[in-house]
Motif scaffolding. Structure first.
Motif, PDB file in Angstrom:
ATOM      1  N   ARG A 114      -1.963  78.049  58.596  1.00 46.74           N
ATOM      2  CA  ARG A 114      -1.401  77.213  59.585  1.00 46.74           C
ATOM      3  C   ARG A 114      -2.051  75.696  59.637  1.00 46.74           C
ATOM      4  NH1 ARG A 114      -2.172  79.132  64.922  1.00 46.74           N
ATOM      5  NH2 ARG A 114      -4.055  80.102  64.301  1.00 46.74           N
ATOM      6  N   LEU A 115      -1.217  74.912  59.200  1.00 42.71           N
ATOM      7  CA  LEU A 115      -1.909  73.302  59.011  1.00 42.71           C
ATOM      8  C   LEU A 115      -1.525  72.486  60.116  1.00 42.71           C
ATOM      9  CD1 LEU A 115      -1.826  74.619  55.952  1.00 42.71           C
ATOM     10  CD2 LEU A 115      -1.901  72.089  55.337  1.00 42.71           C
ATOM     11  N   GLU A 116      -2.551  72.005  60.926  1.00 45.22           N
ATOM     12  CA  GLU A 116      -2.138  70.981  62.003  1.00 45.22           C
ATOM     13  C   GLU A 116      -2.525  69.404  61.531  1.00 45.22           C
ATOM     14  OE1 GLU A 116      -4.533  72.311  65.032  1.00 45.22           O
ATOM     15  OE2 GLU A 116      -3.998  74.050  65.240  1.00 45.22           O
ATOM     16  N   ARG A 117      -1.694  68.868  61.906  1.00 41.84           N
ATOM     17  CA  ARG A 117      -1.569  67.133  61.608  1.00 41.84           C
ATOM     18  C   ARG A 117      -2.884  66.653  62.442  1.00 41.84           C
ATOM     19  NH1 ARG A 117       1.136  63.967  58.656  1.00 41.84           N
ATOM     20  NH2 ARG A 117       2.980  65.399  58.818  1.00 41.84           N
ATOM     21  N   TRP A 118      -3.825  65.873  61.781  1.00 45.71           N
ATOM     22  CA  TRP A 118      -4.973  65.277  62.537  1.00 45.71           C
ATOM     23  C   TRP A 118      -4.950  63.755  62.201  1.00 45.71           C
ATOM     24  CZ3 TRP A 118      -9.721  67.178  64.875  1.00 45.71           C
ATOM     25  CH2 TRP A 118      -9.678  68.711  65.566  1.00 45.71           C
ATOM     26  N   ALA A 119      -5.192  62.981  62.977  1.00 43.00           N
ATOM     27  CA  ALA A 119      -5.489  61.432  62.478  1.00 43.00           C
ATOM     28  C   ALA A 119      -6.661  61.234  61.697  1.00 43.00           C
ATOM     29  CB  ALA A 119      -5.513  60.530  63.874  1.00 43.00           C
ATOM     30  N   PRO A 120      -6.629  60.269  60.829  1.00 38.27           N
ATOM     31  CA  PRO A 120      -7.810  60.195  59.828  1.00 38.27           C
ATOM     32  C   PRO A 120      -8.973  59.834  60.362  1.00 38.27           C
ATOM     33  CG  PRO A 120      -5.799  58.914  59.201  1.00 38.27           C
ATOM     34  CD  PRO A 120      -5.407  59.630  60.505  1.00 38.27           C
ATOM     35  N   GLU A 121      -9.176  59.275  61.421  1.00 37.54           N
ATOM     36  CA  GLU A 121     -10.487  59.078  61.975  1.00 37.54           C
ATOM     37  C   GLU A 121     -11.040  60.435  62.481  1.00 37.54           C
ATOM     38  OE1 GLU A 121      -7.868  57.410  62.808  1.00 37.54           O
ATOM     39  OE2 GLU A 121      -7.923  55.440  61.898  1.00 37.54           O
ATOM     40  N   ALA A 122     -10.304  60.854  63.248  1.00 37.19           N
ATOM     41  CA  ALA A 122     -10.437  62.364  63.972  1.00 37.19           C
ATOM     42  C   ALA A 122     -10.800  63.296  62.667  1.00 37.19           C
ATOM     43  CB  ALA A 122      -9.347  62.832  64.740  1.00 37.19           C
ATOM     44  N   LEU A 123     -10.127  63.401  61.659  1.00 34.17           N
ATOM     45  CA  LEU A 123     -10.217  64.287  60.763  1.00 34.17           C
ATOM     46  C   LEU A 123     -11.661  64.092  60.130  1.00 34.17           C
ATOM     47  CD1 LEU A 123      -8.984  66.882  59.287  1.00 34.17           C
ATOM     48  CD2 LEU A 123      -8.386  65.250  57.460  1.00 34.17           C
ATOM     49  N   ASP A 124     -12.116  62.927  59.796  1.00 35.95           N
ATOM     50  CA  ASP A 124     -13.406  62.335  59.278  1.00 35.95           C
ATOM     51  C   ASP A 124     -14.441  62.988  59.999  1.00 35.95           C
ATOM     52  OD1 ASP A 124     -11.965  61.180  57.222  1.00 35.95           O
ATOM     53  OD2 ASP A 124     -12.136  59.164  57.810  1.00 35.95           O
ATOM     54  N   ALA A 125     -14.197  62.678  61.359  1.00 33.73           N
ATOM     55  CA  ALA A 125     -15.368  63.150  62.340  1.00 33.73           C
ATOM     56  C   ALA A 125     -15.564  64.711  62.242  1.00 33.73           C
ATOM     57  CB  ALA A 125     -15.128  62.605  63.862  1.00 33.73           C
ATOM     58  N   LEU A 126     -14.196  65.289  62.235  1.00 27.37           N
ATOM     59  CA  LEU A 126     -14.288  66.768  62.206  1.00 27.37           C
ATOM     60  C   LEU A 126     -15.021  67.523  61.060  1.00 27.37           C
ATOM     61  CD1 LEU A 126     -13.268  69.566  63.462  1.00 27.37           C
ATOM     62  CD2 LEU A 126     -11.195  69.152  62.243  1.00 27.37           C
ATOM     63  N   LEU A 127     -14.714  66.777  59.922  1.00 29.45           N
ATOM     64  CA  LEU A 127     -15.242  67.053  58.444  1.00 29.45           C
ATOM     65  C   LEU A 127     -16.746  66.926  58.527  1.00 29.45           C
ATOM     66  CD1 LEU A 127     -13.817  66.633  55.189  1.00 29.45           C
ATOM     67  CD2 LEU A 127     -16.320  66.098  55.461  1.00 29.45           C
ATOM     68  N   GLU A 128     -17.365  65.959  59.109  1.00 27.12           N
ATOM     69  CA  GLU A 128     -18.753  65.807  59.084  1.00 27.12           C
ATOM     70  C   GLU A 128     -19.358  66.736  60.376  1.00 27.12           C
ATOM     71  OE1 GLU A 128     -22.294  64.729  58.339  1.00 27.12           O
ATOM     72  OE2 GLU A 128     -20.503  64.117  57.283  1.00 27.12           O
ATOM     73  N   ALA A 129     -18.698  67.002  61.354  1.00 28.93           N
ATOM     74  CA  ALA A 129     -19.392  67.903  62.656  1.00 28.93           C
ATOM     75  C   ALA A 129     -19.298  69.538  61.718  1.00 28.93           C
ATOM     76  CB  ALA A 129     -18.283  67.741  63.727  1.00 28.93           C
ATOM     77  N   ARG A 130     -18.042  69.820  61.091  1.00 30.03           N
ATOM     78  CA  ARG A 130     -17.890  71.115  60.796  1.00 30.03           C
ATOM     79  C   ARG A 130     -18.813  71.668  59.504  1.00 30.03           C
ATOM     80  NH1 ARG A 130     -16.334  75.380  63.340  1.00 30.03           N
ATOM     81  NH2 ARG A 130     -15.048  76.040  61.837  1.00 30.03           N
ATOM     82  N   TYR A 131     -18.930  70.576  58.581  1.00 29.68           N
ATOM     83  CA  TYR A 131     -19.613  70.818  57.280  1.00 29.68           C
ATOM     84  C   TYR A 131     -21.161  70.394  57.633  1.00 29.68           C
ATOM     85  CZ  TYR A 131     -15.552  72.211  54.596  1.00 29.68           C
ATOM     86  OH  TYR A 131     -14.625  72.725  54.179  1.00 29.68           O
ATOM     87  N   GLY A 132     -21.328  69.381  58.000  1.00 26.78           N
ATOM     88  CA  GLY A 132     -22.628  68.864  58.241  1.00 26.78           C
ATOM     89  C   GLY A 132     -23.758  68.971  57.061  1.00 26.78           C
ATOM     90  N   ALA A 133     -25.137  69.257  57.456  1.00 22.01           N
ATOM     91  CA  ALA A 133     -25.796  69.175  56.701  1.00 22.01           C
ATOM     92  C   ALA A 133     -25.933  70.774  55.858  1.00 22.01           C
ATOM     93  CB  ALA A 133     -27.428  69.282  57.081  1.00 22.01           C
ATOM     94  N   TRP A 134     -25.107  71.977  56.311  1.00 17.93           N
ATOM     95  CA  TRP A 134     -25.114  73.047  55.739  1.00 17.93           C
ATOM     96  C   TRP A 134     -23.995  72.972  54.583  1.00 17.93           C
ATOM     97  CZ3 TRP A 134     -28.858  76.247  55.839  1.00 17.93           C
ATOM     98  CH2 TRP A 134     -29.526  76.419  57.114  1.00 17.93           C
ATOM     99  N   GLY A 135     -23.044  72.066  55.113  1.00 19.40           N
ATOM    100  CA  GLY A 135     -21.888  71.672  53.896  1.00 19.40           C
ATOM    101  C   GLY A 135     -22.652  70.929  52.707  1.00 19.40           C
ATOM    102  N   ALA A 136     -23.779  70.071  53.122  1.00 21.38           N
ATOM    103  CA  ALA A 136     -24.297  69.393  51.934  1.00 21.38           C
ATOM    104  C   ALA A 136     -25.171  70.478  51.245  1.00 21.38           C
ATOM    105  CB  ALA A 136     -25.409  68.484  52.403  1.00 21.38           C
ATOM    106  N   LEU A 137     -25.729  71.420  51.887  1.00 21.01           N
ATOM    107  CA  LEU A 137     -26.585  72.599  51.040  1.00 21.01           C
ATOM    108  C   LEU A 137     -25.611  73.513  50.069  1.00 21.01           C
ATOM    109  CD1 LEU A 137     -29.454  73.820  50.696  1.00 21.01           C
ATOM    110  CD2 LEU A 137     -29.055  75.245  52.684  1.00 21.01           C
ATOM    111  N   ASP A 138     -24.336  73.844  50.689  1.00 19.18           N
ATOM    112  CA  ASP A 138     -23.359  74.636  50.211  1.00 19.18           C
ATOM    113  C   ASP A 138     -22.857  73.697  48.809  1.00 19.18           C
ATOM    114  OD1 ASP A 138     -21.477  76.705  49.730  1.00 19.18           O
ATOM    115  OD2 ASP A 138     -20.148  75.227  49.669  1.00 19.18           O
ATOM    116  N   GLU A 139     -22.802  72.437  48.802  1.00 19.61           N
ATOM    117  CA  GLU A 139     -22.424  71.703  47.693  1.00 19.61           C
ATOM    118  C   GLU A 139     -23.474  71.689  46.658  1.00 19.61           C
ATOM    119  OE1 GLU A 139     -19.450  68.381  48.377  1.00 19.61           O
ATOM    120  OE2 GLU A 139     -21.453  67.472  48.365  1.00 19.61           O
ATOM    121  N   LEU A 140     -24.824  71.386  46.962  1.00 21.58           N
ATOM    122  CA  LEU A 140     -25.822  71.649  46.167  1.00 21.58           C
ATOM    123  C   LEU A 140     -25.917  72.835  45.418  1.00 21.58           C
ATOM    124  CD1 LEU A 140     -28.270  69.884  45.172  1.00 21.58           C
ATOM    125  CD2 LEU A 140     -29.630  70.552  47.077  1.00 21.58           C
ATOM    126  N   SER A 141     -25.856  73.973  46.106  1.00 19.40           N
ATOM    127  CA  SER A 141     -25.954  75.307  45.663  1.00 19.40           C
ATOM    128  C   SER A 141     -25.032  75.614  44.608  1.00 19.40           C
ATOM    129  CB  SER A 141     -26.074  76.435  46.686  1.00 19.40           C
ATOM    130  OG  SER A 141     -27.101  76.187  47.507  1.00 19.40           O
TER     131      SER A 141
END
Length: 485
Positions: A52-79
């Motif tokens: 189920r996909l919902e349309r988000w404004a670009p600015e809101a999506l960028d903030a959401l991406l940073e908040a949801r992934y954050g530092a753990w997302g960076a660790l996952d990417e490194l792993s």
């Protein structure tokens, strides 16, 4: 749901899509362009099931991406990147950092070593999320890969683990930072390390243990230096009033009970925060000193050096303190000294491992405290647990900063304010059953009553309280004390 478990951070950035939650009807995602055929094909190729996909404004999506992934997302990417590194088995160890080419000195080369990079990102992620413990386990039976779990608000969550080839080097890096013996892997070891971050200096305790698959490591993140708890942070206003009244007593014993991780030390320090430290001499005996605070003489316990709780308490009693905080009454001598100090005119705060107010009393009796003397010394018994708070940002619907509508913790208390009449009833009791009856008749405030107030005030939920309290939530309330004739 951890977003990196659904989609890697690199995929989310490239396609402008962020997982929100997973339910019985599929995965819900926020997307910049939810009708983009390329995005739909890329998601279909990952086999996520119904979407189920919902349309988000670009600015809101960028903030959401940073908040949801954050530092753990960076660790996952490194792993993920390290797991796919060609020649990983030949990668350098901590003691032999990978060469960085011309122009790099030894420090720069060390910083680029895979284990150093991975551990650095791990610690940044843990502090950013507010984790209190990290559990890093090697591969084992039925578990072909290492695992990493972080405890946040009292609940363990899976987090991105290092690839198997890197795991021993991660352990080596942590041991080196904690000052442990790198050559010893068959005996448990304990150490500590300190980090400087945006919030100031943080201390971590590091413990290793040999397992069938290799060494396991647990890191405990101690409270932020200079960030001291106050009584107002603990729980419902009515409970806080009881705690504040006890903190104002001139002498006597305040006993805090609960299992490991129930916040007993935080409650002790919140009680101290409510005192006038300019007018009262306060000494604390702690193992270890977890919260550094001004105007309190804090003495760390060191059993190897002979500085036990009992030995330190005997020494402190010769220094004319007004208030003594004893981290735990864990043995006969310490328990008896705590009661004697309270009877001698000091206000003594201590903890025991017990599930209830009645259990706390019985624990001290079992440790040899004379019941009548114990009763005479008591001013307050607190049994406590910690429940997750409702997230104020999302009203329970779930937000980027919480876990299903819950974030932070609140104290759930069983309280027994001990006035002169209650002390006399306890002193007259001769058996555990009689002491329980004395507690109930004397105005014991059970967990269930506190839980009802927390739900009524919107601080937490019935489901969370049932998870934390279990059958204690259903315990009948004690009868109200009879009015004096």
């Amino acid at each position: 749901m951890s977003p990196w478990e659904v989609l890697p951070r690199s995929f989310a950035r490239r396609h402008g899509v962020v997982p929100l939650d997973r339910g019985p009807d599929g995965v819900r995602l926020a997307a910049r362009h939810p009708d983009d055929p390329e995005l739909l094909d890329a998601l279909a190729a990952r086999g996520l099931g119904p979407l189920r996909l919902e349309r988000w404004a670009p600015e809101a999506l960028d903030a959401l991406l940073e908040a949801r992934y954050g530092a753990w997302g960076a660790l996952d990417e490194l792993s993920r990147a390290l797991a796919a590194t060609p020649g990983a088995d030949d990668a350098p160890s901590l003691g032999d950092p990978e060469p960085g080419g011309p122009g790099l000195d030894d420090d720069e080369a060390l910083e680029r070593a895979p284990a150093v990079r991975w551990v650095g990102q791990l610690l940044r992620a843990a502090l950013a999320e507010g984790a209190t413990d990290l559990h890093l386990d090697p591969p084992g039976p039925g578990r072909p890969s290492p695992t990493l779990r972080a405890r946040v608000d009292g609940v363990l969550h899976d987090r991105p683990a290092p690839p198997a080839w890197l795991f021993p080097r991660v352990v080596g890096r942590l041991k080196a930072l904690a000052g442990l013996d790198l050559g010893e892997s068959l005996t448990p070891q304990d150490g500590s390390l300190s980090l400087d971050g945006e919030g100031g200096r943080r201390d971590l305790r590091v413990a290793t243990a040999p397992t069938a698959g290799g060494e396991a490591v647990v890191l405990r993140v101690l409270a932020e230096v200079g960030r001291l708890p106050g009584l107002g942070d603990l729980g419902a206003p009515r409970d806080v009033e009881v705690l504040a009244a006890a903190a104002g007593e001139a002498s006597g014993l305040i006993l805090v009970a609960g299992p490991t991780g129930a916040g007993k030390t935080t409650t002790l320090h919140a009680l101290v925060s409510a005192m006038d430290l300019g007018a009262r001499s306060v000494v604390s005996l702690e193992d270890p000193v977890e919260l550094r605070r001004p105007r309190v003489r804090q003495i760390p316990i060191d059993r190897a050096a002979g500085r036990t709780f009992a030995a330190a308490l005997r020494s402190v009693l010769r220094q004319d303190p007004d208030v003594i905080l004893v981290g735990e009454a864990r043995d006969r001598e310490t328990a008896q000294l705590v009661v004697e100090a309270a009877l001698a005119g000091h206000l003594v705060l201590t903890t025991v491992h017990a599930a209830s107010a009645a259990g706390a009393l019985e624990r001290l009796v079992q440790l040899g405290c004379e019941p009548a003397h114990l009763a005479e010394s008591l001013r307050l018994i607190v049994a406590q647990r910690l429940a997750r708070r409702r997230c104020g940002a999302c009203a329970g619907a779930g937000s980027v900063g919480c876990d299903g509508g819950l974030r932070g913790r609140v104290g759930v208390f069983e309280l027994f304010p001990c006035d002169a009449q209650a002390r006399a009833a306890l002193a007259a009791a001769r058996t555990p059953a009689e002491r329980v009856r004395a507690l109930r008749a004397g105005g014991l405030r059970p967990f269930a009553a506190c839980a009802a107030r927390l739900v009524r005030d919107g601080l937490t939920t019935d489901e969370e309280l049932r998870r934390v309290l279990g059958q204690d939530l259903d315990a009948p309330a004690p009868p109200a004390p009879e009015a004096a004739p």
